[in-house]
Design an enzyme around this catalytic site. Structure first.
Site: not given
Length: 216
Positions: A19, A71, A75, A144, A170
């Site tokens: 992204f 990670d 997701g 987030h 972000d």
């Protein structure tokens, strides 16, 4: 002169699933090269499919240091089924859960950067709790929600060496972006208020801060 990736690295970045827009990627690369001069590892929280990892790894290669990326590869919240950022191609058909690790590995292989990245598969707070090495750069680009963004900041910001860089992605000040960038924005404000960091640049939603002292 601001460091920039070679055309083939930028092309690999733009071809990778992810992204981050190109202008933010270039700012990430420049910050990573600057931080790499400290001779310390560069760490990313939030790998997804490796788009930004390409730039971090190439900067690490140029500086003779190691890039690390953390990670769990299942997701984050906004990437789950039913959300705007969900990609069905990332779902493991056998277990029905997201698994971005295979795509990430293919991304690095295609870019020729596998030898310059250590991939840590696990949840950020658990890894941070056992981490003991100073870092030249920490790039927070994970979950987030306030819970996850705060845990990433509290877990990893203390490991940024003096003079090192903390990058937060972000960061959206507009309350309309509550589900995409308000938690990173609040973490960014907290970092500035701590007195431990000063902002040195902003590009799009990417903020770059330098560690200038102790305290959090």
């Amino acid at each position: 002169m601001t460091a920039a990736p070679k055309p083939e690295i930028l092309a690999a970045f733009e071809a990778a699933k992810g992204f981050m827009p190109a202008d933010e990627g270039l700012a990430l690369y420049a910050a990573a090269v600057e931080a790499g001069r400290l001779g310390l590892p560069l760490l990313e929280v939030g790998t997804y499919c490796g788009r930004s990892t390409i730039l971090l790894a190439d900067a690490a290669r140029a500086c003779g240091v190691t890039a690390l990326t953390v990670d769990h590869h299942r997701g984050s919240e906004e990437q789950q089924p039913g959300w705007d950022y969900h990609d069905p191609e990332t779902v493991d058909p056998e277990i029905g859960l997201m698994d971005t690790l295979p795509t990430f590995r293919r991304t690095l292989h295609r870019a020729g950067l596998e030898a310059h990245v250590v991939a840590v598969v696990g949840r950020s707070p658990q890894v941070a709790k056992i981490w003991g090495t100073p870092l030249g750069l920490v790039f927070i680009d994970g979950g987030h929600t306030d819970e996850h963004a705060t845990a990433d900041y509290e877990g990893w910001a203390p490991h940024v060496a003096d003079g090192g860089l903390l990058l937060i992605h972000d960061v959206f000040p507009d309350p309309a972006d509550e589900f995409t960038g308000q938690a990173p924005y609040r973490v960014y404000l907290r970092a500035l208020a701590s007195g431990a960091f000063e902002e040195i640049s902003d590009t799009g939603s990417l903020r770059v801060l330098r560690r200038t002292g102790a305290g959090f």
